[in-house]
Design a protein around this motif. Structure first.
Motif, PDB file in Angstrom:
ATOM      1  N   CYS A  57     -43.712  24.717 -78.268  1.00 49.98           N
ATOM      2  CA  CYS A  57     -43.530  23.329 -78.710  1.00 49.98           C
ATOM      3  C   CYS A  57     -42.228  22.753 -78.158  1.00 49.98           C
ATOM      4  O   CYS A  57     -41.143  23.227 -78.498  1.00 49.98           O
ATOM      5  N   GLY A  58     -42.338  21.734 -77.291  1.00 51.21           N
ATOM      6  CA  GLY A  58     -41.162  21.107 -76.692  1.00 51.21           C
ATOM      7  C   GLY A  58     -40.164  20.569 -77.698  1.00 51.21           C
ATOM      8  O   GLY A  58     -38.965  20.891 -77.631  1.00 51.21           O
ATOM      9  N   GLN A  62     -36.054  21.636 -78.698  1.00 49.05           N
ATOM     10  CA  GLN A  62     -34.894  20.752 -78.838  1.00 49.05           C
ATOM     11  C   GLN A  62     -34.207  21.011 -80.171  1.00 49.05           C
ATOM     12  O   GLN A  62     -32.985  20.981 -80.254  1.00 49.05           O
TER      13      GLN A  62
END
Length: 163
Positions: A57-58, A62
């Motif tokens: 999951c991008g 982050q």
């Protein structure tokens, strides 16, 4: 037909998912990793941050480094528990991911969405902040820096109430 489409859109939107919301009680669950087992009933009296993520999951990628920074500065606080739960991940995947990224966060596998399904139906990253009385005090979906900062402020506020 037009009304049917509007209703279908509303019902399928994230706002209508059966997700836990602020004010609701923490559901009963147990999470285990290769070092410990945590039962939700043992968390009463603590401020608890539960984060659901996946390694692919991008937005999670982050958020997790910032979660690691938060953990590094707060891990000695006995009034705070942080549970980072890998949705659809095995213990071996979590162990390899932590080693690769250098994370020390307490991470737990949730291979079959057993715990995740008690909180939500879809979308990650997802955070739930639980107050000392066992009620949800804050939730977030996705990653946005301002919202993450708001969550950190809420954690500080809840921890000050513990003193």
């Amino acid at each position: 037909m037009k009304h049917f489409l509007i209703i279908l859109l509303l019902v399928s939107s994230p706002a209508f998912c059966q997700d836990l919301a602020v004010g609701q009680h923490l559901p009963a669950f147990t999470v285990s990793n290769d070092q410990q087992t945590i039962k939700s009933m043992d968390l009463k009296g603590k401020v608890v941050l539960i984060n659901f993520f996946a390694t692919w999951c991008g937005p999670c990628m982050q958020e997790l480094p910032q979660m690691q920074q938060f953990w590094a500065t707060h891990k000695s606080n006995k009034n705070l528990v942080v549970l980072v739960i890998g949705r659809e991940h095995t213990q071996s995947e979590i162990t390899a991911f932590k080693a690769k990224k250098g994370f020390e966060l307490p991470m737990y596998p949730d291979e079959n969405r057993t715990v995740y399904s008690l909180f939500a139906t879809q979308y990650i990253p997802r955070n739930y902040l639980i107050d000392a009385k066992g009620k949800i005090a804050y939730t977030s979906v996705g990653f946005e820096q301002g919202e993450f900062n708001k969550m950190l402020s809420k954690i500080d506020e809840l921890l000050k109430q513990q003193q």
